[in-house]
Design a protein around this motif. Structure first.
Motif, PDB file in Angstrom:
ATOM      1  N   ARG A  76       0.843  -1.201   0.000  1.00 32.13           N
ATOM      2  CA  ARG A  76       0.000   0.000   0.000  1.00 32.13           C
ATOM      3  C   ARG A  76       0.881   1.255   0.000  1.00 32.13           C
ATOM      4  NH1 ARG A  76      -4.019  -0.260   4.558  1.00 32.13           N
ATOM      5  NH2 ARG A  76      -5.119  -1.570   3.069  1.00 32.13           N
ATOM      6  N   SER A  77       0.538   2.177  -0.877  1.00 32.07           N
ATOM      7  CA  SER A  77       1.229   3.475  -0.912  1.00 32.07           C
ATOM      8  C   SER A  77       0.257   4.538  -0.409  1.00 32.07           C
ATOM      9  CB  SER A  77       1.653   3.838  -2.332  1.00 32.07           C
ATOM     10  OG  SER A  77       2.399   2.796  -2.898  1.00 32.07           O
ATOM     11  N   THR A  78       0.746   5.399   0.453  1.00 36.58           N
ATOM     12  CA  THR A  78      -0.115   6.447   1.018  1.00 36.58           C
ATOM     13  C   THR A  78       0.600   7.790   0.947  1.00 36.58           C
ATOM     14  OG1 THR A  78      -0.921   4.811   2.615  1.00 36.58           O
ATOM     15  CG2 THR A  78      -1.508   7.112   3.036  1.00 36.58           C
ATOM     16  N   ALA A  79      -0.086   8.764   0.407  1.00 33.25           N
ATOM     17  CA  ALA A  79       0.433  10.141   0.416  1.00 33.25           C
ATOM     18  C   ALA A  79      -0.467  10.959   1.342  1.00 33.25           C
ATOM     19  CB  ALA A  79       0.417  10.721  -0.985  1.00 33.25           C
ATOM     20  N   THR A  80       0.139  11.677   2.265  1.00 32.37           N
ATOM     21  CA  THR A  80      -0.623  12.427   3.267  1.00 32.37           C
ATOM     22  C   THR A  80      -0.158  13.871   3.303  1.00 32.37           C
ATOM     23  OG1 THR A  80      -0.746  10.436   4.616  1.00 32.37           O
ATOM     24  CG2 THR A  80      -1.258  12.500   5.730  1.00 32.37           C
ATOM     25  N   VAL A  81      -1.103  14.774   3.430  1.00 32.42           N
ATOM     26  CA  VAL A  81      -0.766  16.185   3.679  1.00 32.42           C
ATOM     27  C   VAL A  81      -1.577  16.647   4.883  1.00 32.42           C
ATOM     28  CG1 VAL A  81      -0.879  18.554   2.805  1.00 32.42           C
ATOM     29  CG2 VAL A  81      -0.224  16.711   1.271  1.00 32.42           C
ATOM     30  N   GLU A  82      -0.901  17.232   5.855  1.00 33.83           N
ATOM     31  CA  GLU A  82      -1.602  17.848   6.991  1.00 33.83           C
ATOM     32  C   GLU A  82      -1.224  19.322   7.030  1.00 33.83           C
ATOM     33  OE1 GLU A  82      -1.573  15.919  10.748  1.00 33.83           O
ATOM     34  OE2 GLU A  82      -2.358  14.038   9.911  1.00 33.83           O
ATOM     35  N   LEU A  83      -2.238  20.174   7.123  1.00 30.60           N
ATOM     36  CA  LEU A  83      -2.014  21.620   7.167  1.00 30.60           C
ATOM     37  C   LEU A  83      -2.459  22.165   8.516  1.00 30.60           C
ATOM     38  CD1 LEU A  83      -3.424  22.728   3.682  1.00 30.60           C
ATOM     39  CD2 LEU A  83      -1.029  22.514   4.330  1.00 30.60           C
ATOM     40  N   THR A  84      -1.671  23.042   9.086  1.00 30.74           N
ATOM     41  CA  THR A  84      -2.078  23.739  10.304  1.00 30.74           C
ATOM     42  C   THR A  84      -1.963  25.235  10.050  1.00 30.74           C
ATOM     43  OG1 THR A  84       0.165  23.615  11.149  1.00 30.74           O
ATOM     44  CG2 THR A  84      -1.346  21.922  11.902  1.00 30.74           C
ATOM     45  N   GLY A  85      -2.883  26.002  10.590  1.00 24.06           N
ATOM     46  CA  GLY A  85      -2.830  27.445  10.364  1.00 24.06           C
ATOM     47  C   GLY A  85      -3.461  28.215  11.495  1.00 24.06           C
ATOM     48  N   LYS A  86      -3.111  29.491  11.574  1.00 18.10           N
ATOM     49  CA  LYS A  86      -3.664  30.401  12.580  1.00 18.10           C
ATOM     50  C   LYS A  86      -3.982  31.722  11.922  1.00 18.10           C
ATOM     51  CE  LYS A  86      -1.275  28.923  16.778  1.00 18.10           C
ATOM     52  NZ  LYS A  86      -2.364  28.555  17.650  1.00 18.10           N
ATOM     53  N   LEU A  87      -5.097  32.281  12.310  1.00 16.76           N
ATOM     54  CA  LEU A  87      -5.471  33.618  11.851  1.00 16.76           C
ATOM     55  C   LEU A  87      -5.778  34.438  13.090  1.00 16.76           C
ATOM     56  CD1 LEU A  87      -6.191  35.441   9.406  1.00 16.76           C
ATOM     57  CD2 LEU A  87      -8.511  34.567   9.569  1.00 16.76           C
ATOM     58  N   ARG A  88      -5.001  35.528  13.275  1.00 18.82           N
ATOM     59  CA  ARG A  88      -5.136  36.312  14.496  1.00 18.82           C
ATOM     60  C   ARG A  88      -5.809  37.645  14.204  1.00 18.82           C
ATOM     61  NH1 ARG A  88       0.275  34.221  14.732  1.00 18.82           N
ATOM     62  NH2 ARG A  88       0.410  32.661  16.379  1.00 18.82           N
ATOM     63  N   GLY A  89      -6.679  38.052  15.109  1.00 18.42           N
ATOM     64  CA  GLY A  89      -7.312  39.357  14.967  1.00 18.42           C
ATOM     65  C   GLY A  89      -7.921  39.768  16.293  1.00 18.42           C
ATOM     66  N   GLY A  90      -7.585  40.964  16.797  1.00 17.40           N
ATOM     67  CA  GLY A  90      -8.112  41.434  18.073  1.00 17.40           C
ATOM     68  C   GLY A  90      -7.732  40.501  19.206  1.00 17.40           C
ATOM     69  N   ILE A  91      -8.704  40.178  20.042  1.00 19.05           N
ATOM     70  CA  ILE A  91      -8.378  39.303  21.177  1.00 19.05           C
ATOM     71  C   ILE A  91      -8.579  37.830  20.811  1.00 19.05           C
ATOM     72  CG2 ILE A  91      -8.929  41.011  22.960  1.00 19.05           C
ATOM     73  CD1 ILE A  91     -11.632  39.461  23.304  1.00 19.05           C
ATOM     74  N   GLY A  92      -8.974  37.574  19.578  1.00 19.82           N
ATOM     75  CA  GLY A  92      -9.298  36.199  19.204  1.00 19.82           C
ATOM     76  C   GLY A  92      -8.306  35.591  18.233  1.00 19.82           C
ATOM     77  N   THR A  93      -8.298  34.258  18.186  1.00 21.79           N
ATOM     78  CA  THR A  93      -7.457  33.510  17.252  1.00 21.79           C
ATOM     79  C   THR A  93      -8.285  32.370  16.670  1.00 21.79           C
ATOM     80  OG1 THR A  93      -5.507  33.957  18.597  1.00 21.79           O
ATOM     81  CG2 THR A  93      -5.313  32.185  16.993  1.00 21.79           C
ATOM     82  N   PHE A  94      -8.225  32.232  15.357  1.00 23.10           N
ATOM     83  CA  PHE A  94      -8.854  31.084  14.708  1.00 23.10           C
ATOM     84  C   PHE A  94      -7.735  30.156  14.258  1.00 23.10           C
ATOM     85  CE2 PHE A  94     -10.116  28.979  10.726  1.00 23.10           C
ATOM     86  CZ  PHE A  94     -11.178  28.220  11.212  1.00 23.10           C
ATOM     87  N   ASP A  95      -7.837  28.885  14.596  1.00 21.40           N
ATOM     88  CA  ASP A  95      -6.804  27.955  14.149  1.00 21.40           C
ATOM     89  C   ASP A  95      -7.444  26.706  13.554  1.00 21.40           C
ATOM     90  OD1 ASP A  95      -6.990  27.414  17.347  1.00 21.40           O
ATOM     91  OD2 ASP A  95      -6.604  25.572  16.240  1.00 21.40           O
TER      92      ASP A  95
END
Lengths: 434, 242
Positions: A76-95
């Motif tokens: 079995r061959s497997t190709a995987t991509v995992e992405l992590t990100g953050k978007l900051r604005g004001g007192i909040g953070t979206f990740d």
């Protein structure tokens, strides 16, 4: 001193000065490139190749390859991509954290796209965080198993450090730090709703599922108390601890009790019943580092929701008999019943009651920095079947991890590792971080 | 006049009495960095073939024994956080998602610098001064670990007499084995009254041919809330940076 000698002297002086200047500059470091940015994106891409030696007499081979061409092995061959990100604005953070993979083997091609995490958090005060979205909470101190992992998907004991998909939830984190023997108190309340399209694999729908964890750092010991109210799943509570007995010796433990746990049990004829009772699970473990930089991890796990040796044997016998019946008569009713049980709690990664886990990992082996060989063993103490996993890991190339692993699963007939889908597995992956 | 002569004689006859090793070590601690500060550090591991692996960390320290280090680079380690509270150390790996206890002798980077070097707290918090010996340009402090939890059982620290900053430290195991030597270099004015070595090099007889270097930048006095130095805060440490 003639002209040529003077020239040589000047050239030598110039070379020495240049070398000195280079030495001074050799280690300059400018941190301005590492300031916090409003948007960050990272992750990894991985290519993995697996070779499975299939265990054609195993119950899970019969269940998994029913209706497929019979095989001795599978690549079995497997190709995987995992992405992590953050978007900051004001007192909040979206990740967020995404997982995508494509698999190809001799039988099928498949692909997966899963949103592991996506949550918005605000922090009105360093001691308070409020969060809503999909989040992976990991509770417990165990390395291979976590009896108090009440609001998370179970970890894979073969790869406990792998990222996992979370659940949609609302949670908070309240932290109080103080002087004295009780240094830290942290409280984490959670609400995990289950509806038809939200967290539906957590349990029955129509429940809000409250849960909470209280963390204490008391006299250099980590202590957690965890609770999950009854709702989609039976109610449960538990605790864990972790402490260093010496600078190179850590001990940890977990204990959990599930009230009115429902366990489907079958006999070898396919007569299924549901046993209801309180289930107690616990784990004790240690981590020890030698002067030679070998890390040992050992754990004992008592799985209160697991099957006894006799219960497991009845299930494996059922699969055997159902398979023979299907082959001889063409009647697949019994086999379908066995298949349904195998896809449920009998098919968990570790469905037994007593296990031991051992891992030895050598840092910088053979004098090569970033080269880490390791040996992992997992033993089912009820039926004495086991899995041994030697591995080689090299992380010396910038942003690249290379890992080679071999899984050897051994056990007699009607035992856990003797009835798995494969008897050996060779795995090689290259993971590039960006 | 007799009193003055007597005083001069005493000063000439007993110079060693003028050296208070503990006081010198306290000054070394404060000259190296403020009690509470933030800083950026780069760790460079140099292998015998000359190839390098580099890490960048954002560090926060409060009081004598609370330290947090956040990995900013390379991508494979980005987001990892190590926390030290006295003798207790934890490592948070984003994918693992929960802090695990680590030991001072391990190295989260895999380099000659171990966790005790990367998450160093005040020397006076971990060591007692057993002897202070005056040399030509330096003072040699012999330090003994206060507890068995400390990474190195003994240190020999050469301190520059004028700057009261360490120049060389030899770290020994309880068996007397030399584990590593730390060389402090390149004294730099970081502003805000902080003037200290910007480069720390280490080598070890246990890793022949290998060298590790730690570079400092952006050190400044900062005060942090105690809640920052807790396990629950580790996933959010990076939000504290400006």
């Amino acid at each position: 001193m003639n002209f040529t000698q003077r020239q040589w002297l000047l050239v030598s002086l110039a070379f020495v000065s240049a070398s000195a200047a280079q030495a001074a500059d050799e280690y300059s470091f400018d941190a301005s490139g590492f300031e916090k940015k409003p948007f960050e994106l990272g992750g990894y891409a991985q290519i993995k190749q697996d070779h499975f030696s299939l265990n054609r007499n195993g119950a899970f081979y019969k269940l998994g390859y029913f209706g497929d061409p019979q095989r001795e092995s599978l690549d079995r061959s497997t190709a995987t991509v995992e992405l992590t990100g953050k978007l900051r604005g004001g007192i909040g953070t979206f990740d967020f954290h995404t997982h995508s993979d494509i698999q190809h083997d001799q039988l099928a091609n498949s692909s997966n796209n899963v949103l592991y995490e996506a949550a918005y958090s605000i922090r009105p005060d360093p001691g308070m965080t409020l969060e809503a979205g999909k989040r992976t909470l990991r509770w417990g101190k165990g390395y291979a198993w976590n009896p108090i992992g009440f609001v998370e998907r179970p970890k894979d004991p073969n790869d406990p450090d792998l990222a996992r998909e979370g659940y949609g939830m609302v949670n908070a984190d309240l932290i109080v730090n103080r002087d004295g023997p009780l240094q830290t108190i942290a409280f984490t309340p959670v609400l995990l709703p289950v509806e038809r399209n939200v967290n539906s694999d957590f349990g029955s729908t129509g429940h809000l599922n409250p849960a909470a964890k209280l963390y204490l750092l008391y006299r250099d010991t980590d202590i957690d108390f965890a609770w999950q109210g009854s709702g989609s799943r039976p109610g449960r509570y538990g605790m864990d601890f972790s402490r260093n007995l010496a600078s190179n010796f850590e001990i940890h433990g977990e204990w959990a009790r599930i009230r009115n746990f429902v366990k489907p049990v079958t006999d070898s004829l396919g007569h299924s019943t549901s046993e209801v009772g309180n289930a107690t699970s616990y784990l004790v473990g240690l981590r020890y580092l030698t002067e030679g930089d070998t890390t040992y991890i050992a754990e004992y796990y008592r799985n209160g929701t697991g099957y006894s040796d006799e219960e497991a044997r009845q299930f494996y016998q059922l699969v055997d008999d159902a398979f023979i019946q299907q082959q001889q008569t063409g009647n697949s009713a019994l086999f379908q019943r066995a298949l349904a049980l195998g896809q449920g709690s009998y098919g968990r990664p570790n469905p037994g009651q007593r296990y031991t886990y051992f891992r030895a990992q050598q840092k910088d082996a053979l004098g090569i920095i970033y080269f880490q060989p390791a040996l992992t063993a997992m033993i089912n103490l009820n039926d004495h079947s086991y899995q041994v996993t030697p591995e080689l890991l090299y992380t010396g190339i910038k942003n690249l991890d290379l890992r080679l692993r071999f899984y050897a699963l051994r056990g007699s007939r009607l035992t856990e590792f003797g009835e798995k889908q494969n008897s050996n597995r060779l795995e090689l992956y290259a993971r590039y971080y960006f | 006049m007799k009193k003055i002569l007597c005083l001069i004689c005493c000063l000439v006859a007993f110079p060693a009495m003028a050296i208070d090793g503990t006081q010198i070590l306290e000054k070394v601690d404060r000259n190296l960095e403020p009690e509470s500060y933030e800083a950026y550090r780069q760790l460079i591991d140099i292998q015998p073939d000359g190839s390098k692996k580099e890490y960048v960390l954002y560090t926060m320290k409060k009081g004598r024994d609370k330290v947090v280090a956040l990995f900013l680079s390379p991508p494979s380690d980005k987001g990892r956080v190590t926390l030290r509270l006295g003798d207790n150390m934890w490592l948070y790996i984003p994918d693992v998602g929960k802090p695990i206890r680590i030991t001072s002798l391990q190295s989260v980077t895999g380099s000659i610098f171990n966790n005790a070097d990367i998450l160093r707290i005040d020397y006076t918090a971990e060591y007692n001064v057993e002897a202070a010996e005056e040399k030509l340009d330096s003072i040699l402090l012999s330090l003994k670990a206060k507890t068995g939890e400390v990474a190195y059982d003994r240190l020999k620290m050469w301190v520059d007499k004028k700057a009261l900053l360490p120049t060389t430290i030899e770290a020994y195991a309880a068996s007397g084995l030399l584990l590593k030597t730390l060389h402090f270099k390149n004294i730099k004015d970081f502003g805000g009254g902080i003037k200290r070595p910007a480069t720390l090099e280490t080598d070890s007889p246990l890793y022949k041919g290998y060298k590790s270097v730690m570079l400092w930048a952006g050190i400044k006095k900062t005060n942090f809330r105690d809640e920052v130095f807790t396990l629950n805060y580790l996933p959010r440490i990076q939000e504290l940076r400006k």
